[in-house]
Motif scaffolding. Structure first.
Motif, PDB file in Angstrom:
ATOM      1  N   ALA A   1       0.829  -1.204   0.000  1.00 49.70           N
ATOM      2  CA  ALA A   1       0.000   0.000   0.000  1.00 49.70           C
ATOM      3  C   ALA A   1       0.865   1.257   0.000  1.00 49.70           C
ATOM      4  O   ALA A   1       0.570   2.235  -0.701  1.00 49.70           O
ATOM      5  CB  ALA A   1      -0.931  -0.003   1.208  1.00 49.70           C
ATOM      6  N   VAL A   2       1.935   1.231   0.786  1.00 49.23           N
ATOM      7  CA  VAL A   2       2.854   2.376   0.807  1.00 49.23           C
ATOM      8  C   VAL A   2       3.477   2.569  -0.570  1.00 49.23           C
ATOM      9  O   VAL A   2       3.562   3.697  -1.086  1.00 49.23           O
ATOM     10  CB  VAL A   2       3.936   2.181   1.890  1.00 49.23           C
ATOM     11  CG1 VAL A   2       5.015   3.256   1.773  1.00 49.23           C
ATOM     12  CG2 VAL A   2       3.316   2.220   3.281  1.00 49.23           C
TER      13      VAL A   2
ATOM     14  N   LEU B   1     -10.518   4.862   4.212  1.00 49.89           N
ATOM     15  CA  LEU B   1      -9.256   5.224   3.581  1.00 49.89           C
ATOM     16  C   LEU B   1      -9.271   6.703   3.210  1.00 49.89           C
ATOM     17  O   LEU B   1     -10.175   7.452   3.557  1.00 49.89           O
ATOM     18  CB  LEU B   1      -9.029   4.382   2.320  1.00 49.89           C
ATOM     19  CG  LEU B   1      -8.807   2.883   2.512  1.00 49.89           C
ATOM     20  CD1 LEU B   1      -8.633   2.206   1.155  1.00 49.89           C
ATOM     21  CD2 LEU B   1      -7.592   2.612   3.389  1.00 49.89           C
ATOM     22  N   PHE B   2      -8.241   7.120   2.512  1.00 49.30           N
ATOM     23  CA  PHE B   2      -8.232   8.429   1.881  1.00 49.30           C
ATOM     24  C   PHE B   2      -7.318   8.327   0.665  1.00 49.30           C
ATOM     25  O   PHE B   2      -6.501   7.427   0.558  1.00 49.30           O
ATOM     26  CB  PHE B   2      -7.752   9.538   2.831  1.00 49.30           C
ATOM     27  CG  PHE B   2      -6.304   9.398   3.253  1.00 49.30           C
ATOM     28  CD1 PHE B   2      -5.291  10.009   2.529  1.00 49.30           C
ATOM     29  CD2 PHE B   2      -5.958   8.666   4.375  1.00 49.30           C
ATOM     30  CE1 PHE B   2      -3.964   9.885   2.908  1.00 49.30           C
ATOM     31  CE2 PHE B   2      -4.639   8.533   4.770  1.00 49.30           C
ATOM     32  CZ  PHE B   2      -3.631   9.146   4.032  1.00 49.30           C
ATOM     33  N   GLY B   3      -7.490   9.244  -0.259  1.00 50.92           N
ATOM     34  CA  GLY B   3      -6.606   9.263  -1.411  1.00 50.92           C
ATOM     35  C   GLY B   3      -5.201   9.623  -0.968  1.00 50.92           C
ATOM     36  O   GLY B   3      -5.013  10.543  -0.174  1.00 50.92           O
TER      37      GLY B   3
ATOM     38  N   GLU C   1       4.566  14.009   1.598  1.00 55.14           N
ATOM     39  CA  GLU C   1       4.102  12.846   0.846  1.00 55.14           C
ATOM     40  C   GLU C   1       4.543  11.544   1.497  1.00 55.14           C
ATOM     41  O   GLU C   1       3.804  10.552   1.484  1.00 55.14           O
ATOM     42  CB  GLU C   1       4.606  12.933  -0.596  1.00 55.14           C
ATOM     43  CG  GLU C   1       3.895  14.003  -1.403  1.00 55.14           C
ATOM     44  CD  GLU C   1       4.363  14.049  -2.834  1.00 55.14           C
ATOM     45  OE1 GLU C   1       5.422  13.465  -3.126  1.00 55.14           O
ATOM     46  OE2 GLU C   1       3.668  14.673  -3.661  1.00 55.14           O
ATOM     47  N   ARG C   2       5.745  11.511   2.082  1.00 55.19           N
ATOM     48  CA  ARG C   2       6.205  10.294   2.762  1.00 55.19           C
ATOM     49  C   ARG C   2       5.269   9.964   3.922  1.00 55.19           C
ATOM     50  O   ARG C   2       4.864   8.805   4.108  1.00 55.19           O
ATOM     51  CB  ARG C   2       7.636  10.469   3.263  1.00 55.19           C
ATOM     52  CG  ARG C   2       8.148   9.266   4.060  1.00 55.19           C
ATOM     53  CD  ARG C   2       9.591   9.468   4.512  1.00 55.19           C
ATOM     54  NE  ARG C   2       9.760  10.680   5.289  1.00 55.19           N
ATOM     55  CZ  ARG C   2       9.428  10.796   6.591  1.00 55.19           C
ATOM     56  NH1 ARG C   2       8.878   9.777   7.237  1.00 55.19           N
ATOM     57  NH2 ARG C   2       9.646  11.921   7.233  1.00 55.19           N
ATOM     58  N   LEU C   3       4.909  10.963   4.695  1.00 55.24           N
ATOM     59  CA  LEU C   3       4.000  10.744   5.818  1.00 55.24           C
ATOM     60  C   LEU C   3       2.616  10.320   5.343  1.00 55.24           C
ATOM     61  O   LEU C   3       1.950   9.489   5.974  1.00 55.24           O
ATOM     62  CB  LEU C   3       3.909  12.020   6.668  1.00 55.24           C
ATOM     63  CG  LEU C   3       5.203  12.436   7.364  1.00 55.24           C
ATOM     64  CD1 LEU C   3       5.037  13.808   8.010  1.00 55.24           C
ATOM     65  CD2 LEU C   3       5.619  11.403   8.413  1.00 55.24           C
ATOM     66  N   GLU C   4       2.171  10.876   4.214  1.00 59.52           N
ATOM     67  CA  GLU C   4       0.875  10.501   3.648  1.00 59.52           C
ATOM     68  C   GLU C   4       0.867   9.038   3.245  1.00 59.52           C
ATOM     69  O   GLU C   4      -0.078   8.293   3.547  1.00 59.52           O
ATOM     70  CB  GLU C   4       0.569  11.389   2.444  1.00 59.52           C
ATOM     71  CG  GLU C   4      -0.749  11.071   1.753  1.00 59.52           C
ATOM     72  CD  GLU C   4      -0.884  11.820   0.439  1.00 59.52           C
ATOM     73  OE1 GLU C   4      -1.780  12.667   0.335  1.00 59.52           O
ATOM     74  OE2 GLU C   4      -0.092  11.542  -0.490  1.00 59.52           O
ATOM     75  N   ALA C   5       1.926   8.585   2.570  1.00 58.84           N
ATOM     76  CA  ALA C   5       2.003   7.187   2.134  1.00 58.84           C
ATOM     77  C   ALA C   5       2.033   6.246   3.333  1.00 58.84           C
ATOM     78  O   ALA C   5       1.387   5.185   3.323  1.00 58.84           O
ATOM     79  CB  ALA C   5       3.243   6.978   1.255  1.00 58.84           C
TER      80      ALA C   5
ATOM     81  N   GLY D   1      -0.712   3.239   4.286  1.00 60.36           N
ATOM     82  CA  GLY D   1      -0.366   1.855   4.598  1.00 60.36           C
ATOM     83  C   GLY D   1      -0.999   1.384   5.890  1.00 60.36           C
ATOM     84  O   GLY D   1      -1.493   0.248   5.994  1.00 60.36           O
ATOM     85  N   GLU D   2      -1.009   2.241   6.914  1.00 57.76           N
ATOM     86  CA  GLU D   2      -1.631   1.884   8.192  1.00 57.76           C
ATOM     87  C   GLU D   2      -3.134   1.646   8.023  1.00 57.76           C
ATOM     88  O   GLU D   2      -3.695   0.712   8.616  1.00 57.76           O
ATOM     89  CB  GLU D   2      -1.388   2.998   9.210  1.00 57.76           C
ATOM     90  CG  GLU D   2       0.071   3.133   9.642  1.00 57.76           C
ATOM     91  CD  GLU D   2       0.293   4.332  10.541  1.00 57.76           C
ATOM     92  OE1 GLU D   2      -0.711   4.987  10.917  1.00 57.76           O
ATOM     93  OE2 GLU D   2       1.462   4.623  10.861  1.00 57.76           O
ATOM     94  N   LEU D   3      -3.782   2.474   7.212  1.00 56.47           N
ATOM     95  CA  LEU D   3      -5.226   2.319   7.015  1.00 56.47           C
ATOM     96  C   LEU D   3      -5.558   1.066   6.206  1.00 56.47           C
ATOM     97  O   LEU D   3      -6.593   0.442   6.436  1.00 56.47           O
ATOM     98  CB  LEU D   3      -5.796   3.563   6.329  1.00 56.47           C
ATOM     99  CG  LEU D   3      -5.858   4.810   7.216  1.00 56.47           C
ATOM    100  CD1 LEU D   3      -6.262   6.022   6.395  1.00 56.47           C
ATOM    101  CD2 LEU D   3      -6.835   4.608   8.371  1.00 56.47           C
TER     102      LEU D   3
END
Length: 238
Positions: free
Chosen positions: A76-77, A136-138, A215-219, A223-225
């Motif tokens: 997912a990440v 989730l989110f985009g 963006e790294r934090l978003e990805a 993955g967690e979700l």
């Protein structure tokens, strides 16, 4: 899945999967990235405007949920990072990228549109980030770009509600800049300007040095979700 045709100084990039409302798979994202980045290789003699649109009455439904449902956390990440890379290719291209939005732009489809320099919707276009409704989110850069486009308050309300807005509401919010029956006319209008001036102006307006960390934090969050809600995504496909 991605159709590319160059017409003078305009490159038409068409999301060509109408049976799935132009939802993007991993292969589709990679093909889209190649179509966008190929302009770099053409240099000053290549297209100065890219017109990005979807075939069959939809811009894009975003990520293909059939693929998303099978992702583990690591995958997912990586999927999120691939979508982010495509959006960065759009932002970083020396060509001006015009999104011609017909019908729905949802989730990742909306996020790719947000990365474009100009967004033009048809009267029947609509916009939404529905991922929150199933946990989730985009994650293709939307959490970076949405506040930049709408302002923090409007971005929070729009994303957290999961609501869909029509073209007039999108225009008022600033999600799109114009409503046209034929969005490609805007690409034709822009392409009449000097290519070097277009590229220089885009570079200055796009200068953003903090994007990579966000963006790294978003990805990672995506993955967690997926870990927590992957089964819910799979259930949507039943």
């Amino acid at each position: 899945m991605i159709d590319v045709e160059t017409d003078g100084r305009i490159r038409n990039v068409t999301l060509d999967r109408p049976e799935a409302r132009n939802a993007l798979t991993i292969d589709g994202l990679e093909a889209l990235e190649a179509a966008i980045r190929d302009v770099d290789e053409d240099g000053r003699n290549g297209p100065s405007v890219i017109y990005l649109h979807g075939r069959g009455g939809a811009f894009s439904a975003g990520a293909d949920l059939n693929e998303v449902a099978d992702l583990d956390r690591r995958e997912a990440v990586e999927f999120a990072r691939l979508g982010q890379r495509v959006a960065r290719a759009i932002e970083d291209s020396p060509a001006v990228v015009v999104a011609g939005i017909e019908g729905p732009a949802r989730g990742g489809g909306l996020e790719l549109a947000l990365a474009c320099d100009v967004r033009v919707g048809t009267p029947d276009s609509s916009y939404g980030e529905p991922g929150v409704t199933f946990g989730l989110f985009g994650a293709w850069g939307g959490t970076v770009r949405l506040p930049r486009v709408l302002g923090e308050g409007n971005a929070l309300e729009f994303a957290l509600s999961g609501r869909v807005v029509d073209a007039e509401a999108a225009l008022q919010m600033g999600l799109i800049s114009r409503i046209e029956d034929e969005p490609r006319a805007v690409a034709e209008e822009i392409v009449g300007n000097a290519p070097d001036a277009l590229a220089a102006l885009k570079r200055r307006l796009r200068d953003d040095r903090e994007r990579a960390t966000q963006e790294r934090l978003e990805a990672d969050a995506f993955g967690e979700l997926i870990d927590a809600h992957g089964d819910d995504v799979a259930g949507l496909l039943e």
